[in-house]
Design an enzyme around this catalytic site. Sequence first.
Site, PDB file in Angstrom:
ATOM      1  N   SER A 292       3.885  12.140  20.765  1.00 37.23           N
ATOM      2  CA  SER A 292       4.580  10.852  20.942  1.00 37.23           C
ATOM      3  C   SER A 292       4.583  10.127  19.619  1.00 37.23           C
ATOM      4  O   SER A 292       3.831  10.476  18.696  1.00 37.23           O
ATOM      5  CB  SER A 292       3.821  10.002  21.971  1.00 37.23           C
ATOM      6  OG  SER A 292       2.671   9.417  21.364  1.00 37.23           O
ATOM      7  N   ASP A 293       5.404   9.091  19.506  1.00 35.78           N
ATOM      8  CA  ASP A 293       5.254   8.243  18.339  1.00 35.78           C
ATOM      9  C   ASP A 293       4.079   7.297  18.618  1.00 35.78           C
ATOM     10  O   ASP A 293       3.524   7.259  19.716  1.00 35.78           O
ATOM     11  CB  ASP A 293       6.571   7.479  18.055  1.00 35.78           C
ATOM     12  CG  ASP A 293       6.607   6.967  16.635  1.00 35.78           C
ATOM     13  OD1 ASP A 293       7.710   6.692  16.135  1.00 35.78           O
ATOM     14  OD2 ASP A 293       5.531   6.846  16.015  1.00 35.78           O
ATOM     15  N   TRP A 294       3.732   6.495  17.648  1.00 38.72           N
ATOM     16  CA  TRP A 294       2.547   5.635  17.707  1.00 38.72           C
ATOM     17  C   TRP A 294       2.569   4.741  18.946  1.00 38.72           C
ATOM     18  O   TRP A 294       3.358   3.804  19.019  1.00 38.72           O
ATOM     19  CB  TRP A 294       2.496   4.774  16.446  1.00 38.72           C
ATOM     20  CG  TRP A 294       1.262   3.953  16.284  1.00 38.72           C
ATOM     21  CD1 TRP A 294       0.950   2.801  16.937  1.00 38.72           C
ATOM     22  CD2 TRP A 294       0.170   4.198  15.383  1.00 38.72           C
ATOM     23  NE1 TRP A 294      -0.262   2.318  16.528  1.00 38.72           N
ATOM     24  CE2 TRP A 294      -0.761   3.153  15.561  1.00 38.72           C
ATOM     25  CE3 TRP A 294      -0.134   5.165  14.457  1.00 38.72           C
ATOM     26  CZ2 TRP A 294      -1.959   3.074  14.852  1.00 38.72           C
ATOM     27  CZ3 TRP A 294      -1.312   5.074  13.731  1.00 38.72           C
ATOM     28  CH2 TRP A 294      -2.215   4.055  13.940  1.00 38.72           C
TER      29      TRP A 294
END
Length: 738
Positions: A292-294
């Site tokens: 996932s992104d942050w």
Amino acid sequence: MKLKMTLLGLVVGGILTTAAEVEKPWLDSTLTEGDRVEMLLKVMTLKEKIGQLNQSHFGRNSNPNNVTSTPPDAGKGVSGSILYMSESPETRNALQRHLVTKSRLGIPAIFGYDVIHGLKTIFPVPLAQGASFNPALTKSGCAVAAEESCKVGIDWTFSPMIDIGHDPRWGRVVEGYGEDPWLTSVFAVAAVQGYQGDSRADLKRPDKVAACLKHFAGYGASEGGRDYHYTSIPLQELFDIYLPPYKAGVDAGAVTIMSAFNDISGAPASANNFLETEVLRNRWKFDGFIVSDWASVVQLINQGFAKDAAEASERALKAGTDMDMVDGLYIAHLEKLVENGQLPVSVIDESVRRILRIKFRKGLFDNPYVTVYPETERFLKPEYRALAKQSAIESFVLLENKNELLPLDVTKVKTIALVGPGADDDDGMNGSWVGHGNPKDVITLKAALEKQYGSRIKIIYEKGCDYTAKTTDFTKVLNAAEQADVTIACLGEPHSWSGENRSRSGIYLPGSQNEMITALKKTGKPVVSLLFTGRPLELRTVKENSDAMMIAWYPGTEAGNALTDVLFGVESPSGKLTISFPEYVGQIPVHYRRRPPSRHSPIGDYIDGPTKPLYTFGDGKTYTEFKYSNLRLDRTVADKNTTIKATVTVTNTGKKAAKETVLWFINDPYATHNTRPIKELKHFSKSFIKPGESIDVTFEINAGTVFSYPDADGKMHFDAGDIHLMVGNLKTKIECVE
Ligand code: GLC
């Protein structure tokens, strides 16, 4: 002591485990990757499996959005991955040793970091690299970045960013290669090969890192250029514009993908089953993993796609987001979701399988630790700097050169006034996402001019103004210009205005830079304007008041040395724009690959302004002229299995040698399933041509590939009918038959 406390706090798979010896048959490197994965998976507990799906972070980076309120540590059940922001290989090995020796199964972590355009040797920002139209330089640059990254213990870079950028208000256009899907696809492949090597076996090399295609997908379509916002993307455009670079990257062997923040027409990318499973897994057979992104998993709640953290975890994992970056949701919720029957263990197993597969492919089980080199042998080798300089030289885009002011003649120029906020901005030259780049390693234009030409030319340096502060006092700058034969004005945006969470509502030149360039023009002395920027800017005033104007982007560590070579003609500029520069922000979106309107108004597109952008995709001058002639085809009729050989003659009709990028476009005036853009880039090649020399440049056209287009289901179609082929100022036609 801090590290010791961190290590002590380091739990594996969410539980403190003894180091009891267990049989580890999966460590036998003669077994197949698949067998090793299955051997390990079947002995893992649920907690150990979930630990693999978690990425924690260690250290702090400069992105204000990524600095958590509590001191980040790697202690929250990390065993899958560490987002590693330190540059100490020893610390990395210590963390890894704890995981491998203190855990029941000894599963190594994969250490990731944002190495976007270099780790210590900083290359031009990706938007500049795209403008070089030289993917080989990007491949070599990424290989250098990989080598330096391995020296600090990084196994995996969150790069290349291959989002298509149509809106310069969005700060992250700097991280991509521009507005065109084909060009971005070519650079995606170059970057993946640079980072990972040319074959699957290369990934195990100690100087290679896993690549990560991001942000999957359509992030560049953020509404109004507002970062993190909704993206309305029709399916046909998804397949036509945003997905091709990812397909190219996957086909090139990229082993990881990062999901995006944006909500794609109602289904956020980090929990988008159609994208992450149907397209990526079922159709493209991608066998790596998605991170996932942050905190983009927990952000599903903000987007209204999950009522709470448990649902966010469930939706993201089920859609195909295998690893959860730093928000700790998978560690906190998956076990209970399994226990209460909402989440089958098989879903967890499949994500664990993908992550283990890449860890085996990277060789982490065989060599969990990195070699610690002496500090002096790790970074900024002369050959790295030389490559960074060449990459910068080829990225500069010369847009104006009235009366052939450039190149400057060192035998005639006696005094230069060097002015503007960019002239000695070492930090700025590195742009955004600078890995562990250090401004002290940067050669600014001021430093390079003084070092290389200071003994022959008088350099008068006056900053004159900041990028953003207002001023009306240009006295010193004007005095300098009065004494000089030529003024070099270094203008643009502060590098902190580019990148993530750096959207702008306008793209005007900030501060009083326009006023300064206007005042300089009045001195009557020639002015060369250099633009340091990570996005297209409104340049009407700079264009009007400059004799020469060149986009320098953020050129990286060798900025000054590259600029002096081009300013004095040691090398001719050869960059071309890969993103359009609007004349007015109100024209956005104004990319070249647009669909034809139902009619063209006789007054143009606006009653109060120009229709065309100030500069468009492919614009860029050099110190000579090229003539295109004799466009010919070895056949003019093609079915989808035909290969057509198109050839054009390119002649350097000027006095200086230069590199020319030949761009080949098509136009499909009528398609049966949906409309097509007015022109589409389908091939490019860059050649060095000496004065007076003519060369033949060819394009081998695989008709079935080049002339096909996707419909809203992603199905490719090859229609009968005419296709126009354009190169330079020439055009021809091919008849396609069923
Ligand atoms: C950021 C960015 C992403 C980056 C990640 C890790 O928010 O969106 O590009 O790789 O977090 O730093």
